[in-house]
Scaffold this motif. Structure first.
Motif, PDB file in Angstrom:
ATOM      1  N   ILE A  54       0.847  -1.210   0.000  1.00 40.65           N
ATOM      2  CA  ILE A  54       0.000   0.000   0.000  1.00 40.65           C
ATOM      3  C   ILE A  54       0.872   1.247   0.000  1.00 40.65           C
ATOM      4  CG2 ILE A  54      -1.754   1.297   1.277  1.00 40.65           C
ATOM      5  CD1 ILE A  54      -2.676  -1.482   2.425  1.00 40.65           C
ATOM      6  N   GLN A  55       1.955   1.223   0.809  1.00 35.79           N
ATOM      7  CA  GLN A  55       2.877   2.379   0.825  1.00 35.79           C
ATOM      8  C   GLN A  55       3.450   2.619  -0.573  1.00 35.79           C
ATOM      9  OE1 GLN A  55       5.615   1.027   3.744  1.00 35.79           O
ATOM     10  NE2 GLN A  55       4.379   1.703   5.481  1.00 35.79           N
ATOM     11  N   ASP A  56       3.851   1.515  -1.241  1.00 36.06           N
ATOM     12  CA  ASP A  56       4.430   1.662  -2.590  1.00 36.06           C
ATOM     13  C   ASP A  56       3.400   2.266  -3.548  1.00 36.06           C
ATOM     14  OD1 ASP A  56       6.666   0.512  -1.542  1.00 36.06           O
ATOM     15  OD2 ASP A  56       6.406  -1.434  -2.519  1.00 36.06           O
ATOM     16  N   MET A  57       2.167   1.741  -3.468  1.00 36.86           N
ATOM     17  CA  MET A  57       1.128   2.260  -4.380  1.00 36.86           C
ATOM     18  C   MET A  57       0.823   3.716  -4.054  1.00 36.86           C
ATOM     19  SD  MET A  57      -1.395  -1.054  -4.508  1.00 36.86           S
ATOM     20  CE  MET A  57      -2.672  -0.338  -5.515  1.00 36.86           C
ATOM     21  N   LEU A  58       0.785   4.030  -2.752  1.00 35.80           N
ATOM     22  CA  LEU A  58       0.491   5.416  -2.336  1.00 35.80           C
ATOM     23  C   LEU A  58       1.550   6.373  -2.876  1.00 35.80           C
ATOM     24  CD1 LEU A  58      -0.725   5.656   1.372  1.00 35.80           C
ATOM     25  CD2 LEU A  58      -1.739   6.752  -0.623  1.00 35.80           C
ATOM     26  N   SER A  59       2.829   5.989  -2.759  1.00 31.64           N
ATOM     27  CA  SER A  59       3.853   6.946  -3.212  1.00 31.64           C
ATOM     28  C   SER A  59       3.813   7.071  -4.730  1.00 31.64           C
ATOM     29  CB  SER A  59       5.242   6.555  -2.717  1.00 31.64           C
ATOM     30  OG  SER A  59       5.487   5.208  -2.952  1.00 31.64           O
ATOM     31  N   ILE A  60       3.540   5.971  -5.446  1.00 26.68           N
ATOM     32  CA  ILE A  60       3.398   6.075  -6.915  1.00 26.68           C
ATOM     33  C   ILE A  60       2.236   7.008  -7.236  1.00 26.68           C
ATOM     34  CG2 ILE A  60       2.651   4.826  -8.979  1.00 26.68           C
ATOM     35  CD1 ILE A  60       4.189   2.387  -7.913  1.00 26.68           C
TER      36      ILE A  60
END
Ligand SMILES: NCCCN[C@H]1CC[C@H](N)CC1
Length: 292
Positions: free
Chosen positions: A203-209
């Protein structure tokens, strides 16, 4: 007669397994993309399983299909053009059909066999395909979006399975960039975004993208789906730069939806208060998601 529909070594939820009591196996097959199983459960109605992962049950599908659809569509004043990525069961189409302002609904699903099986065993979801506004495209959404006209859609809903099968590419930055290009200014994306209990790194990765790709609001929301691992599922709500979108207060009230009963079936889960509550995060989630 119980069946383990999830297995202990699934990398998405190591050490966990989920079981539903099986009354009858209704369909078993294999498409070029995944194994497809449909069974009649004892207490959750018919169940759709892809590669051993529960996709939906008749009893609790309303929570996911209504939230993944109405969180974005009730956040903008008058959605006209909508794209669904995945969603071959038709449930999201059924929910979009409630919005009288919508004029065209494109759906890009990679697996024709999922569509055919759901038409046989999940009529109250595949009813969505009957809406005359629906245009079906069977193929890879990565290609579809790469070739989509710029600024075509008011809303894009990514109703994907987990990123360990055909949906792997749907969590990578290039895909989100094609989504942003295909949205109108102020257009919105709602992406299936896994579990706060199990997947905060993803989720963190998707959020930063998404924060890099969408210059408007980006929020994580969540809801209860008892037959998904950990019993909850999340959604990423993103707005392209343009007319401001406030996901936290729906501008397209549920009462209007109740009137447009195109889907011939009442809403069972979503309402304006549930909409607002979906964006309220537990402390550990707020800490983990906002720290990145
Ligand atoms: N349209 C059916 C829902 C598909 N959504 C996913 C199913 C599998 C889950 N682990 C994550 C959501």
């Amino acid at each position: 007669k119980t069946s383990k529909v999830q297995y202990f070594n699934n990398p998405m939820w190591p050490g966990e397994a989920h079981s539903l009591k099986v009354e009858n196996i209704l369909y078993q097959g294999k498409s070029p993309y995944q194994e497809i199983l449909v069974f009649e459960s004892s207490t959750y109605g018919n169940v759709l399983v892809l590669d051993g992962i529960v996709q939906l049950t008749e009893k609790d599908e309303c929570a996911y299909q209504e939230m993944v659809t109405h969180l974005p569509l009730c956040s903008i004043p008058s959605p006209k053009s909508v794209l669904v990525v995945g969603g071959g069961d038709g449930g999201v189409l059924r929910e979009i059909a409630r919005h009288a302002s919508v004029e065209n609904i494109d759906i890009c699903e990679i697996d024709q066999l999922v569509i055919d099986v759901c038409k046989d065993f999940f009529p109250q979801l595949s009813v969505g395909f009957k809406d005359p506004r629906v245009q079906l495209h069977v193929g890879d959404a990565v290609d579809f979006l790469r070739n989509a006209p710029e600024g075509k859609y008011d809303a894009i809903i990514v109703d994907s399975s987990d990123p360990i099968g055909p949906a792997q590419e749907l969590v990578e930055k290039p895909f989100f960039q094609t989504i942003a290009r295909a949205l109108k200014p102020g257009g919105v994306l709602c992406n299936q975004a896994e579990s706060m209990w199990l997947h905060t790194h993803l989720i963190q990765d998707m959020l930063s993208i998404c924060r890099e790709t969408f210059k408007g609001a980006v929020h994580y929301a969540w809801t209860s789906v008892p037959t998904y691992p950990s019993g909850v599922i999340g959604f990423l709500l993103c707005a392209k730069e343009g007319p401001a979108v406030n996901f936290l207060s729906p501008v397209n009230p549920i009462e209007k939806l109740e009137g447009a009963m195109e889907a011939g079936r009442e809403i069972r889960f979503y309402n304006s208060e549930v909409h607002r509550a979906a964006f309220v995060l537990p402390t550990f989630v707020r800490r983990e998601l906002e720290s990145h």
